[in-house]
Write an enzyme that holds these catalytic residues in place. Sequence first.
Site, PDB file in Angstrom:
ATOM      1  N   PHE A   8       0.834  -1.219   0.000  1.00 27.65           N
ATOM      2  CA  PHE A   8       0.000   0.000   0.000  1.00 27.65           C
ATOM      3  C   PHE A   8       0.870   1.273   0.000  1.00 27.65           C
ATOM      4  O   PHE A   8       0.943   1.993  -0.998  1.00 27.65           O
ATOM      5  CB  PHE A   8      -0.933  -0.075   1.214  1.00 27.65           C
ATOM      6  CG  PHE A   8      -1.624   1.196   1.581  1.00 27.65           C
ATOM      7  CD1 PHE A   8      -2.268   1.973   0.623  1.00 27.65           C
ATOM      8  CD2 PHE A   8      -1.655   1.628   2.914  1.00 27.65           C
ATOM      9  CE1 PHE A   8      -2.921   3.156   0.979  1.00 27.65           C
ATOM     10  CE2 PHE A   8      -2.306   2.793   3.274  1.00 27.65           C
ATOM     11  CZ  PHE A   8      -2.920   3.556   2.316  1.00 27.65           C
ATOM     12  N   ILE A  57      13.020 -10.499   2.105  1.00 29.13           N
ATOM     13  CA  ILE A  57      14.099  -9.910   2.919  1.00 29.13           C
ATOM     14  C   ILE A  57      14.633 -10.894   3.959  1.00 29.13           C
ATOM     15  O   ILE A  57      15.625 -10.625   4.617  1.00 29.13           O
ATOM     16  CB  ILE A  57      13.686  -8.577   3.591  1.00 29.13           C
ATOM     17  CG1 ILE A  57      12.445  -8.748   4.469  1.00 29.13           C
ATOM     18  CG2 ILE A  57      13.480  -7.494   2.548  1.00 29.13           C
ATOM     19  CD1 ILE A  57      12.160  -7.533   5.355  1.00 29.13           C
ATOM     20  N   THR A 127       6.069   2.823  12.692  1.00 27.93           N
ATOM     21  CA  THR A 127       4.690   3.146  13.041  1.00 27.93           C
ATOM     22  C   THR A 127       4.590   3.818  14.403  1.00 27.93           C
ATOM     23  O   THR A 127       5.455   3.608  15.265  1.00 27.93           O
ATOM     24  CB  THR A 127       3.867   1.842  13.047  1.00 27.93           C
ATOM     25  OG1 THR A 127       2.568   2.107  13.585  1.00 27.93           O
ATOM     26  CG2 THR A 127       4.508   0.754  13.915  1.00 27.93           C
ATOM     27  N   ASP A 128       3.504   4.549  14.598  1.00 30.21           N
ATOM     28  CA  ASP A 128       3.262   5.150  15.927  1.00 30.21           C
ATOM     29  C   ASP A 128       2.842   4.084  16.952  1.00 30.21           C
ATOM     30  O   ASP A 128       2.816   4.355  18.149  1.00 30.21           O
ATOM     31  CB  ASP A 128       2.196   6.249  15.837  1.00 30.21           C
ATOM     32  CG  ASP A 128       0.836   5.761  15.361  1.00 30.21           C
ATOM     33  OD1 ASP A 128       0.713   4.575  14.969  1.00 30.21           O
ATOM     34  OD2 ASP A 128      -0.117   6.564  15.365  1.00 30.21           O
ATOM     35  N   GLU A 129       2.496   2.873  16.468  1.00 30.30           N
ATOM     36  CA  GLU A 129       2.006   1.846  17.406  1.00 30.30           C
ATOM     37  C   GLU A 129       3.094   1.395  18.380  1.00 30.30           C
ATOM     38  O   GLU A 129       2.791   0.802  19.408  1.00 30.30           O
ATOM     39  CB  GLU A 129       1.456   0.639  16.644  1.00 30.30           C
ATOM     40  CG  GLU A 129       0.342   1.030  15.709  1.00 30.30           C
ATOM     41  CD  GLU A 129      -0.634  -0.098  15.386  1.00 30.30           C
ATOM     42  OE1 GLU A 129      -0.522  -1.183  15.964  1.00 30.30           O
ATOM     43  OE2 GLU A 129      -1.508   0.139  14.547  1.00 30.30           O
ATOM     44  N   TYR A 152       2.442  -7.153  16.473  1.00 31.71           N
ATOM     45  CA  TYR A 152       2.867  -6.294  15.352  1.00 31.71           C
ATOM     46  C   TYR A 152       3.720  -5.142  15.870  1.00 31.71           C
ATOM     47  O   TYR A 152       4.846  -4.926  15.408  1.00 31.71           O
ATOM     48  CB  TYR A 152       1.645  -5.741  14.600  1.00 31.71           C
ATOM     49  CG  TYR A 152       1.972  -4.564  13.701  1.00 31.71           C
ATOM     50  CD1 TYR A 152       2.773  -4.719  12.577  1.00 31.71           C
ATOM     51  CD2 TYR A 152       1.483  -3.276  13.989  1.00 31.71           C
ATOM     52  CE1 TYR A 152       3.093  -3.634  11.766  1.00 31.71           C
ATOM     53  CE2 TYR A 152       1.796  -2.189  13.188  1.00 31.71           C
ATOM     54  CZ  TYR A 152       2.602  -2.371  12.075  1.00 31.71           C
ATOM     55  OH  TYR A 152       2.912  -1.301  11.270  1.00 31.71           O
ATOM     56  N   LYS A 156       7.715  -4.229  15.283  1.00 33.04           N
ATOM     57  CA  LYS A 156       8.186  -2.968  14.695  1.00 33.04           C
ATOM     58  C   LYS A 156       9.102  -2.245  15.683  1.00 33.04           C
ATOM     59  O   LYS A 156      10.112  -1.652  15.286  1.00 33.04           O
ATOM     60  CB  LYS A 156       7.003  -2.062  14.312  1.00 33.04           C
ATOM     61  CG  LYS A 156       6.168  -2.545  13.149  1.00 33.04           C
ATOM     62  CD  LYS A 156       6.911  -2.614  11.829  1.00 33.04           C
ATOM     63  CE  LYS A 156       7.227  -1.269  11.243  1.00 33.04           C
ATOM     64  NZ  LYS A 156       7.811  -1.403   9.866  1.00 33.04           N
ATOM     65  N   LEU A 192      -9.355  -1.095   8.302  1.00 37.41           N
ATOM     66  CA  LEU A 192     -10.708  -0.561   8.539  1.00 37.41           C
ATOM     67  C   LEU A 192     -11.340   0.135   7.319  1.00 37.41           C
ATOM     68  O   LEU A 192     -12.427  -0.266   6.878  1.00 37.41           O
ATOM     69  CB  LEU A 192     -10.664   0.426   9.730  1.00 37.41           C
ATOM     70  CG  LEU A 192     -12.017   1.042  10.063  1.00 37.41           C
ATOM     71  CD1 LEU A 192     -12.908   0.077  10.828  1.00 37.41           C
ATOM     72  CD2 LEU A 192     -11.843   2.324  10.885  1.00 37.41           C
ATOM     73  N   PRO A 207     -18.188  -4.725  10.660  1.00 37.32           N
ATOM     74  CA  PRO A 207     -17.821  -5.247  11.979  1.00 37.32           C
ATOM     75  C   PRO A 207     -16.978  -4.270  12.808  1.00 37.32           C
ATOM     76  O   PRO A 207     -15.778  -4.179  12.646  1.00 37.32           O
ATOM     77  CB  PRO A 207     -16.995  -6.495  11.630  1.00 37.32           C
ATOM     78  CG  PRO A 207     -16.385  -6.179  10.291  1.00 37.32           C
ATOM     79  CD  PRO A 207     -17.337  -5.273   9.575  1.00 37.32           C
ATOM     80  N   TYR A 209     -15.203  -3.197  16.146  1.00 37.21           N
ATOM     81  CA  TYR A 209     -14.682  -3.887  17.332  1.00 37.21           C
ATOM     82  C   TYR A 209     -15.076  -3.148  18.621  1.00 37.21           C
ATOM     83  O   TYR A 209     -14.958  -1.915  18.693  1.00 37.21           O
ATOM     84  CB  TYR A 209     -13.152  -3.952  17.310  1.00 37.21           C
ATOM     85  CG  TYR A 209     -12.535  -4.747  16.186  1.00 37.21           C
ATOM     86  CD1 TYR A 209     -13.240  -5.707  15.480  1.00 37.21           C
ATOM     87  CD2 TYR A 209     -11.203  -4.528  15.837  1.00 37.21           C
ATOM     88  CE1 TYR A 209     -12.643  -6.433  14.450  1.00 37.21           C
ATOM     89  CE2 TYR A 209     -10.591  -5.258  14.812  1.00 37.21           C
ATOM     90  CZ  TYR A 209     -11.328  -6.195  14.124  1.00 37.21           C
ATOM     91  OH  TYR A 209     -10.725  -6.900  13.099  1.00 37.21           O
TER      92      TYR A 209
END
Length: 349
Positions: A8, A57, A127-129, A152, A156, A192, A207, A209
């Site tokens: 993406f 990779i 990522t900000d996660e 995940y 990261k 989403l 759906p 959550y």
Amino acid sequence: MITGGAGFIGSHVVRLFVTRYPHYRIINADALTYAGNLANLKDIEQHPNYQFEKVNILDAKAIEGLFTKWHITDIIHLAAESHVDRSISSPMDFVYTNVVGTVNLLNVAKQHWLHDGGNHLFYHVSTDEVFGALGETGFFSETTPYHPNSPYSASKAASDHFVRAYAETYGLNTIISNCSNNYGPYHFPEKLIPLFIHNIIERKSLPVYGDGLYTRDWLYVKDHALAIDILFHQGKINETYTVGGFNEWKNIDLVKLLCKLMDEKLQRVPGESEQLITYIKDRPGHDRRYAIDASKINRELGWKPTVTFEEGLNETIDWYLNNGEWLQQVTSGAYQQYYETMYTKNKQY
Ligand code: NAD
Ligand code: DAU
């Protein structure tokens, strides 16, 4: 070399670099997992400065081969397993690609670059996660401590730490950016926004959550690609940057907006799509809120989002409505089984 360029965000970054920098040779290294799709790059695949290489990779020898073949000078690393729900059911896939794969790339880059006298960059897209979850207030910034909550985000976070360690220990030139939720064309319909656009088109249930009050900060993918361009060319070596949309939405409010816009575009009775909203069991370890303070990249490099959420969402919906063939191709086959297991069989982890 851009890794994950058939995914993406990667496809938007490849397109931007191939068209904006005709004097660069862009190597897109991608394994083409379920999330990688060369159809995302149809419009630029014939450009003379673009080359696709199907490479995993995890395969250090193959990465080594690419360095030798193409004399790779810089890397923008996006290849990853990227979906939180899949990380809950298959965490090892995330350890392998996101951690081991990143360290493989770092090792090959270190071997080739450290003593050749060149000025190379390993740019790691993260990522900000990695920062965990926020309460009602506050923002993530470059100084926020890491506190990953999902397999995940843990993978990261681990990859970010390795990139940092290779800068400190071996002197590799690196940049890391930690970005919020992206949306836009070519987004795989497990996430989403594209999942719900697809389901609204098909009149399938939506759906949501838990209580639907989880908050995300949405950024149009082309603005993320522009941030990556600026950071790649002007970011300070061995620094990190948080990137976000200044655009927080509670999931349920975003879903209702999507329903309204799509009812209008599909000429359905107002309120029809909202009827499809179904609250389902929550995602385990679900982070309550993400929000980014992107003032560093704004202050130092002048980046800010160029597309409003209204514009971006309208463009995104129109893209999916005009690209039914793409949507059909990616939602046939293995996707059906994923959807069934994830949403129909009341999944146990
Ligand atoms: P994506 O899942 O759409 O694409 C990932 C790409 O990586 C695919 O083309 C896939 O084929 C490739 N890939 C996966 N495993 C590979 C392997 N072992 N070897 C080579 N290629 C492999 O992901 P995305 O949403 O475009 O995210 C790209 C990067 O940006 C990821 O690192 C992700 O963590 C990060 N990120 C994503 C978001 C977001 O909202 N999507 C936000 C911030 C950061
Ligand atoms: O914040 C950046 C991250 O954003 C990226 O690092 C990830 O790669 C990307 O997938 C995204 O993670 P999220 O978990 O935030 O995105 P997702 O689209 O999966 O979910 C967004 C919100 O919507 C989240 O609160 C969960 C909820 N959701 C998601 C799905 C797929 C639902 O309520 N129902 C769903 O079916």
